[in-house]
Design a protein around this motif. Structure first.
Motif, PDB file in Angstrom:
ATOM      1  N   ASN A 366      30.820  84.392  16.562  1.00  0.00           N
ATOM      2  CA  ASN A 366      31.356  85.929  18.190  1.00  0.00           C
ATOM      3  C   ASN A 366      32.472  85.859  18.395  1.00  0.00           C
ATOM      4  N   LYS A 367      33.039  85.565  17.843  1.00  0.00           N
ATOM      5  CA  LYS A 367      35.234  85.903  17.248  1.00  0.00           C
ATOM      6  C   LYS A 367      35.508  87.003  18.607  1.00  0.00           C
ATOM      7  N   ALA A 368      34.833  87.748  18.375  1.00  0.00           N
ATOM      8  CA  ALA A 368      35.046  88.797  19.638  1.00  0.00           C
ATOM      9  C   ALA A 368      35.126  88.601  20.969  1.00  0.00           C
ATOM     10  N   GLY A 369      33.543  87.889  21.184  1.00  0.00           N
ATOM     11  CA  GLY A 369      33.705  86.998  22.591  1.00  0.00           C
ATOM     12  C   GLY A 369      33.940  86.211  22.685  1.00  0.00           C
ATOM     13  N   GLY A 370      35.054  84.856  22.091  1.00  0.00           N
ATOM     14  CA  GLY A 370      35.823  84.150  21.750  1.00  0.00           C
ATOM     15  C   GLY A 370      37.225  84.640  22.436  1.00  0.00           C
ATOM     16  N   LEU A 371      37.500  85.720  22.088  1.00  0.00           N
ATOM     17  CA  LEU A 371      39.235  86.736  22.086  1.00  0.00           C
ATOM     18  C   LEU A 371      38.586  87.779  23.815  1.00  0.00           C
ATOM     19  N   GLU A 372      37.693  87.817  23.722  1.00  0.00           N
ATOM     20  CA  GLU A 372      37.356  87.937  25.640  1.00  0.00           C
ATOM     21  C   GLU A 372      37.244  86.978  26.366  1.00  0.00           C
ATOM     22  N   TYR A 373      37.406  85.744  25.509  1.00  0.00           N
ATOM     23  CA  TYR A 373      37.596  84.420  26.925  1.00  0.00           C
ATOM     24  C   TYR A 373      38.177  83.847  28.002  1.00  0.00           C
ATOM     25  N   LEU A 374      39.484  84.014  26.092  1.00  0.00           N
ATOM     26  CA  LEU A 374      40.756  84.007  26.601  1.00  0.00           C
ATOM     27  C   LEU A 374      41.399  84.816  27.297  1.00  0.00           C
ATOM     28  N   ARG A 375      41.010  86.851  27.236  1.00  0.00           N
ATOM     29  CA  ARG A 375      41.002  87.580  28.005  1.00  0.00           C
ATOM     30  C   ARG A 375      40.638  87.421  29.285  1.00  0.00           C
ATOM     31  N   GLN A 376      39.622  87.227  29.966  1.00  0.00           N
ATOM     32  CA  GLN A 376      39.389  87.226  31.012  1.00  0.00           C
ATOM     33  C   GLN A 376      39.881  85.373  31.587  1.00  0.00           C
ATOM     34  N   MET A 377      40.136  84.508  30.273  1.00  0.00           N
ATOM     35  CA  MET A 377      41.075  83.519  31.310  1.00  0.00           C
ATOM     36  C   MET A 377      42.417  83.659  31.885  1.00  0.00           C
ATOM     37  N   LEU A 378      43.577  85.290  31.188  1.00  0.00           N
ATOM     38  CA  LEU A 378      44.759  85.644  31.318  1.00  0.00           C
ATOM     39  C   LEU A 378      44.915  86.548  32.438  1.00  0.00           C
ATOM     40  N   LYS A 384      44.145  82.578  39.043  1.00  0.00           N
ATOM     41  CA  LYS A 384      44.576  81.543  39.822  1.00  0.00           C
ATOM     42  C   LYS A 384      43.304  80.931  40.561  1.00  0.00           C
ATOM     43  N   GLY A 385      42.242  80.661  40.074  1.00  0.00           N
ATOM     44  CA  GLY A 385      41.070  80.085  39.906  1.00  0.00           C
ATOM     45  C   GLY A 385      41.331  78.277  39.282  1.00  0.00           C
ATOM     46  N   PHE A 386      42.095  79.112  38.327  1.00  0.00           N
ATOM     47  CA  PHE A 386      42.274  76.716  37.636  1.00  0.00           C
ATOM     48  C   PHE A 386      43.130  77.027  38.294  1.00  0.00           C
ATOM     49  N   GLY A 387      44.449  77.280  39.454  1.00  0.00           N
ATOM     50  CA  GLY A 387      45.356  76.434  39.796  1.00  0.00           C
ATOM     51  C   GLY A 387      44.976  76.189  41.403  1.00  0.00           C
ATOM     52  N   GLU A 388      43.547  76.625  41.390  1.00  0.00           N
ATOM     53  CA  GLU A 388      42.989  76.366  42.935  1.00  0.00           C
ATOM     54  C   GLU A 388      42.460  75.126  42.634  1.00  0.00           C
ATOM     55  N   LEU A 389      41.677  74.833  41.618  1.00  0.00           N
ATOM     56  CA  LEU A 389      40.617  73.934  40.971  1.00  0.00           C
ATOM     57  C   LEU A 389      41.522  72.200  40.811  1.00  0.00           C
ATOM     58  N   VAL A 390      42.357  72.920  39.290  1.00  0.00           N
ATOM     59  CA  VAL A 390      42.795  71.571  39.260  1.00  0.00           C
ATOM     60  C   VAL A 390      44.378  71.467  39.528  1.00  0.00           C
ATOM     61  N   GLY A 391      44.886  72.585  40.540  1.00  0.00           N
ATOM     62  CA  GLY A 391      46.271  71.884  41.257  1.00  0.00           C
ATOM     63  C   GLY A 391      47.653  71.888  40.132  1.00  0.00           C
ATOM     64  N   SER A 392      47.375  73.090  38.659  1.00  0.00           N
ATOM     65  CA  SER A 392      47.818  73.536  38.091  1.00  0.00           C
ATOM     66  C   SER A 392      48.675  74.670  37.931  1.00  0.00           C
TER      67      SER A 392
END
Length: 478
Positions: A366-378, A384-392
Motif C-alpha cells: 500500500n505505497k499510496a497509503g504510506g505516502l498518505e500517512y506521511l502527508r497526515q504527519m505533515l 501539534k499532536g506530536f509536539g504536545e505528546l513528546v515535547g519536541s
C-alpha cells in the motif's frame, strides 16, 4: 536514545544536492550557511508513484483505496511510539475509516525489517527508520528499495489544498532527505544538540553557565570537588553523542568548512587543526572528569545517573527530556549549554538538524497509503499532536503553535534562536556507515584514554581515505 542518526553507505558514484541551509526561527531547525536558499530548489523529476486503487482528489492525492490495510513500523525510542498510535494513525484512520492499520513497534529496525525488504514479501508501508540498528539509507537508495517522495512533496497539503506539502515545511527539509536530487526520506523532527544539565542542581549549588572554555574547565573542577561526576556519556551504545560534541567544537573553532571538508572526504580533513584542537580539549575532559566505568554503560544507565544528581553534564539532543520523563524528578529542569568555546564562530553556535527519518518502501503493498500517512504527519494537527505528546518540534511551519514545551525544549529552542545563523551540521554519519562506526570506536578510545588526539585524527583519516578510494561506495558531494 531516541533518534540515532546511524549512517548510510551505498554503491556507485552519484552527486547529491548540497543541503539547504534554512533560516533560524523559533522551534524550527536551521542548517548552516550564510545564504538562505529557497524551498523551490527541490528535487523534481520522474514520479514512480502509481495509484493505490482509489479515486484521486485533493483529499486523496495518491489514490489510496479506502479499505486497503496499512502496515506501520515505528522505532519506540525516546519519542516512544505513542505519537503514532495516539496522533498520526488516528488522523489516517479519520481520512480512511475502513482501513485496518497494523502497528508494529520495532527496536532493532534492520534486524526485523531488512529481511522483509530483501524478500519483497510482507513489506511494511511506512517505516520510522531510527535507533542503533537502523537501516542503511544510502544502500537502500542504491538498491532501489525506497519510494521516491516527489509526489508527496508536490501533493496538496492537508490543511490548505492550494499549497503543496513542500511549501508547508522548513526550507531544507526536502533536501535533507534527498539523494542524487531525489527525495527518499522525510526527516520530521527539529533537533538541537548540546550539553545538558539539571537547572535545579546547578542553581542549588550556585553554578551558572560558563562563559568560555576556561570557565567550563574551572566549573568541572568545582563539580568534581563536590563529589559529583562532572561529565559523562555512554560508551556502550552512544559514542556518537560525544563525537557530535567534538565535531561541533571543531566547527566553532574553524567554521562550518571544517565539517564540510569531512563530509566531502577532502584530503586531510580529519587532520585539520580545528579537529586536532577539539580532540585534544575533550581528551583532557575525559582524562580528568569522566567516569571510566561509563564506557561499558548504555545511554539509559548514564542518563539515570544524571537524574539521580550523580552526573552533572551529559551530551545529547533535545529528545533527552522526553526520553527521561519517567525517571527525571519533576523539578529536574533540563537546561542546554552550547559547547562553551569560540573561534570563527561564537559560543552561541550550536549543532541543529532535521532528524528522525521516515520512509516508504518501493515494494510496499500500500505505497499510496504510506505516502498518505506521511502527508497526515505533515499536517498542522499531526505536528501539534506530536509536539504536545513528546515535547519536541517538527519541521512543519506553524506546527508548534499553541504547544507548551517543557523546560529542556524551551531551553534548546532559545539556544537555537540565539545562535542565529551560527548553526552547524554534518552528514558523513548518514552517508558513510564505515566512517561513522569507526568514529564511535575512535571516540571511545580517545575519551577513555587509550589513544591520543593525534592517533584519533590519524585513525579517522585512514578510514575516510579508505572509503574515498573504494569505488564501490557512493560518494556524496556537499
Amino acid at each position: 536514545m531516541s533518534i540515532d542518526p546511524e549512517p548510510a553507505s551505498s554503491v556507485p558514484t552519484v552527486a547529491r544536492r548540497s543541503l539547504l541551509r534554512g533560516a533560524a526561527a523559533v522551534g524550527l531547525v536551521v542548517v548552516p550557511g550564510t545564504s538562505l536558499l529557497s524551498a523551490c530548489a527541490t528535487s523534481g523529476g520522474d514520479s514512480e508513484t502509481d495509484g493505490g486503487g482509489g479515486t484521486k482528489s485533493d483529499k486523496n492525492p495518491f489514490g489510496v483505496k479506502e479499505d486497503a490495510a496499512l502496515d506501520v513500523v515505528i522505532f519506540p525510542g525516546g519519542y516512544t511510539d505513542k505519537y503514532a498510535t495516539d496522533v498520526h494513525e488516528p488522523l489516517y484512520k479519520k481520512a480512511f475509516p475502513k482501513a485496518a492499520i497494523k502497528h508494529e513497534a520495532v527496536t532493532e529496525i534492520s534486524t526485523v525489517v531488512q529481511p522483509r525488504l530483501a524478500s519483497g514479501t510482507n513489506v511494511p508501508d511506512m517505516i520510522n527508520n531510527s535507533g542503533s540498528k537502523l537501516l542503511d539509507f544510502g544502500a537502500m537508495v542504491a538498491d532501489k528499495q525506497l519510494a521516491d517522495l516527489t509526489d508527496l512533496w508536490d501533493a496538496p497539503s492537508v490543511d490548505d489544498p492550494g499549497k503543496k506539502v513542500r511549501d508547508t515545511v522548513v526550507p531544507g527539509t526536502v533536501e535533507r532527505g534527498s539523494f542524487n536530487r531525489k527525495p527518499y526520506v522525510l526527516y520530521y523532527v527539529s533537533t538541537v544538540f548540546g550539553l545538558w544539565y539539571s537547572g535545579k542542581l546547578f542553581s542549588g549549588r550556585g553554578w551558572t553557565q560558563p562563559a568560555d572554555w576556561d570557565a567550563f574547565l574551572k566549573q568541572l573542577d568545582d563539580i568534581k570537588k563536590a563529589g559529583i561526576t562532572p561529565y559523562g556519556y555512554a560508551g556502550a551504545n552512544a559514542a556518537y553523542y560525544q563525537y557530535t560534541v567534538i565535531l561541533t567544537h571543531a566547527a566553532k573553532l574553524g567554521g562550518q568548512e571544517v565539517l564540510k571538508n569531512i563530509d566531502n572526504l577532502e584530503d586531510g580533513a580529519w587532520k585539520q587543526d580545528a579537529v586536532k584542537q577539539a580532540a585534544t580539549a575533550w581528551a583532557e575532559v575525559g582524562a580528568k572528569y569522566l567516569d571510566k566505568a561509563y564506557e561499558g554503560l548504555k545511554h539509559t544507565d548514564v542518563q539515570l545517573q544524571q537524574n539521580q544528581y550523580k552526573l552533572a553534564y551529559y551530551p545529547s539532543g533535545d529528545w533527552l527530556e522526553n526520553e527521561q520523563k519517567k525517571d527525571a524528578p519533576a523539578d529536574f529542569t533540563y537546561q542546554l549549554l552550547p559547547i562553551p568555546v569560540k573561534g570563527k564562530l561564537s559560543t552561541k553556535a550550536v549543532r541543529a538538524t532535521a532528524a528522525e527519518g521516515y520512509l516508504v518502501p518501493a515494494k510496499a503493498k500500500n505505497k499510496a497509503g504510506g505516502l498518505e500517512y506521511l502527508r497526515q504527519m505533515l499536517s498542522r494537527a499531526g505536528a501539534k499532536g506530536f509536539g504536545e505528546l513528546v515535547g519536541s518540534n517538527t519541521v512543519v511551519v506553524g506546527g508548534a503553535e499553541g504547544v507548551t514545551f517543557p523546560p529542556g525544549v524551551t531551553s534548546s529552542t532559545n539556544a537555537l534562536k540565539a545562535a542565529g545563523k551560527e548553526v552547524v551540521d554534518f552528514f558523513f554519519d548518514g552517508d558513510y556507515k564505515d566512517i561513522e562506526q569507526e568514529c564511535r570506536t575512535a571516540t571511545n578510545a580517545l575519551m577513555f584514554g587509550r589513544e591520543t588526539p593525534d592517533q584519533f585524527c590519524e585513525r579517522m583519516q585512514k578510514k575516510a581515505d579508505a572509503v574515498k578510494n573504494d569505488k564501490s561506495i557512493t560518494k556524496f558531494t556537499r
